[in-house]
Design an enzyme around this catalytic site. Structure first.
Site, mmCIF file in Angstrom:
data_model
loop_
_atom_site.group_PDB
_atom_site.id
_atom_site.type_symbol
_atom_site.label_atom_id
_atom_site.label_comp_id
_atom_site.label_asym_id
_atom_site.label_seq_id
_atom_site.Cartn_x
_atom_site.Cartn_y
_atom_site.Cartn_z
ATOM 1 C CG PHE A 14 -0.400 0.063 2.559
ATOM 2 C CD1 PHE A 14 0.122 1.244 3.064
ATOM 3 C CD2 PHE A 14 -0.381 -1.058 3.371
ATOM 4 C CE1 PHE A 14 0.655 1.315 4.345
ATOM 5 C CE2 PHE A 14 0.145 -1.009 4.655
ATOM 6 C CZ PHE A 14 0.667 0.189 5.137
ATOM 7 N NE ARG A 62 -2.428 5.048 17.204
ATOM 8 C CZ ARG A 62 -2.022 4.661 16.007
ATOM 9 N NH1 ARG A 62 -1.431 5.526 15.171
ATOM 10 N NH2 ARG A 62 -2.207 3.427 15.602
ATOM 11 C CB THR A 81 -6.031 2.254 10.109
ATOM 12 O OG1 THR A 81 -5.096 2.204 11.191
ATOM 13 C CG2 THR A 81 -5.314 2.653 8.830
ATOM 14 C CG ASN A 117 -6.315 7.390 7.343
ATOM 15 O OD1 ASN A 117 -5.520 8.286 7.028
ATOM 16 N ND2 ASN A 117 -5.920 6.244 7.870
ATOM 17 C CD GLU A 166 5.535 9.466 14.008
ATOM 18 O OE1 GLU A 166 4.679 10.135 14.634
ATOM 19 O OE2 GLU A 166 5.307 8.326 13.547
HETATM 20 P P1 IDP Z 1 -2.351 4.482 11.400
HETATM 21 O O1 IDP Z 1 -2.240 5.738 10.561
HETATM 22 O O2 IDP Z 1 -3.770 4.263 11.874
HETATM 23 O O3 IDP Z 1 -1.337 4.406 12.492
HETATM 24 P P2 IDP Z 1 -0.750 2.542 9.865
HETATM 25 O O4 IDP Z 1 -1.002 1.074 9.857
HETATM 26 O O5 IDP Z 1 0.464 3.055 10.572
HETATM 27 O O6 IDP Z 1 -2.086 3.249 10.420
HETATM 28 O O7 IDP Z 1 -0.718 3.003 8.341
HETATM 29 C C1 IDP Z 1 -0.257 4.274 7.986
HETATM 30 C C2 IDP Z 1 -1.162 4.855 6.938
HETATM 31 O O8 IDP Z 1 -1.044 4.087 5.746
HETATM 32 C C3 IDP Z 1 -2.644 4.825 7.268
HETATM 33 O O9 IDP Z 1 -3.069 5.916 8.072
HETATM 34 C C4 IDP Z 1 -3.279 4.875 5.895
HETATM 35 O O10 IDP Z 1 -3.270 6.209 5.364
HETATM 36 C C5 IDP Z 1 -2.305 4.021 5.087
HETATM 37 N N1 IDP Z 1 -2.717 2.611 5.045
HETATM 38 C C6 IDP Z 1 -2.591 1.681 6.008
HETATM 39 N N2 IDP Z 1 -3.060 0.487 5.629
HETATM 40 C C7 IDP Z 1 -3.511 0.671 4.373
HETATM 41 C C8 IDP Z 1 -4.118 -0.199 3.412
HETATM 42 O O11 IDP Z 1 -4.330 -1.396 3.649
HETATM 43 N N3 IDP Z 1 -4.457 0.358 2.228
HETATM 44 C C9 IDP Z 1 -4.234 1.657 1.922
HETATM 45 N N4 IDP Z 1 -3.648 2.508 2.799
HETATM 46 C C10 IDP Z 1 -3.301 2.021 4.000
#
Ligand code: IDP
Length: 141
Positions: free
Chosen positions: A62, A90, A96, A117, A131
């Site tokens: 992704f 969070r 997510t 998102n 970060e």
């Molecule tokens: P988080 O932002 O809720 O901590 P993470 O797993 O760290 O989630 O993923 C970082 C970002 O990558 C997510 O906020 C989202 O924008 C993107 N992302 C995560 N998983 C997917 C996916 O399965 N498809 C498309 N984008 C994803």
């Protein structure tokens, strides 16, 4: 930890938030909760910064579309401070995937996507320190 003992978290309002005119509404949620904004800047994220910020994801399937998205327009980068700020952010952000995030959360109320998102929040004290150093080096000792 800051000098006051309160915890700090890095937050990014992603390009969809800026594009959709949701910056004020989203900042209001953090402020209304009681978190204090200690740094804030409009930033055009470069591919290089995206690769560093999402270092743990660069090899995921992704990641290429995520990189395109996160560099597609300006974002708002900020650091917030308060008691248990990392966990509190969070919780405000929600799950997510916006389609699954609970109503009442930012993603649950405003997003129908697991990529676009709206918001990022540090996921641990170690991530927050990394970060904040990456985005606002002037805040790190
Ligand atoms: P988080 O932002 O809720 O901590 P993470 O797993 O760290 O989630 O993923 C970082 C970002 O990558 C997510 O906020 C989202 O924008 C993107 N992302 C995560 N998983 C997917 C996916 O399965 N498809 C498309 N984008 C994803």
């Amino acid at each position: 930890m800051s000098a006051t003992g309160a915890e700090r978290s890095f937050v990014l309002l992603k390009p969809d938030a800026v594009r959709r005119g949701l910056v004020g509404a989203l900042l209001s949620r953090f402020e209304a909760k009681g978190l204090r904004i200690v740094a804030l800047e409009l930033r055009q994220v470069t591919g290089e910064l995206a690769d560093e910020h999402y270092a743990e994801h660069v090899n995921r399937n992704f990641y290429p579309p995520l990189r395109t998205f996160i560099t597609s327009g300006p974002s708002i980068a900020l650091v917030v401070e308060g008691d248990q700020a990392i966990e509190v952010v969070r919780g405000l952000n929600g799950a997510t995937d916006g389609r699954k995030a609970a109503p009442g959360t930012i993603r649950g109320d405003y997003s129908l996507s697991n990529r676009e998102n709206l918001v990022h929040g540090s996921d641990s004290p170690e991530s927050a320190a990394r970060e904040i150093k990456l985005w606002f080096p002037e805040l790190s000792d």
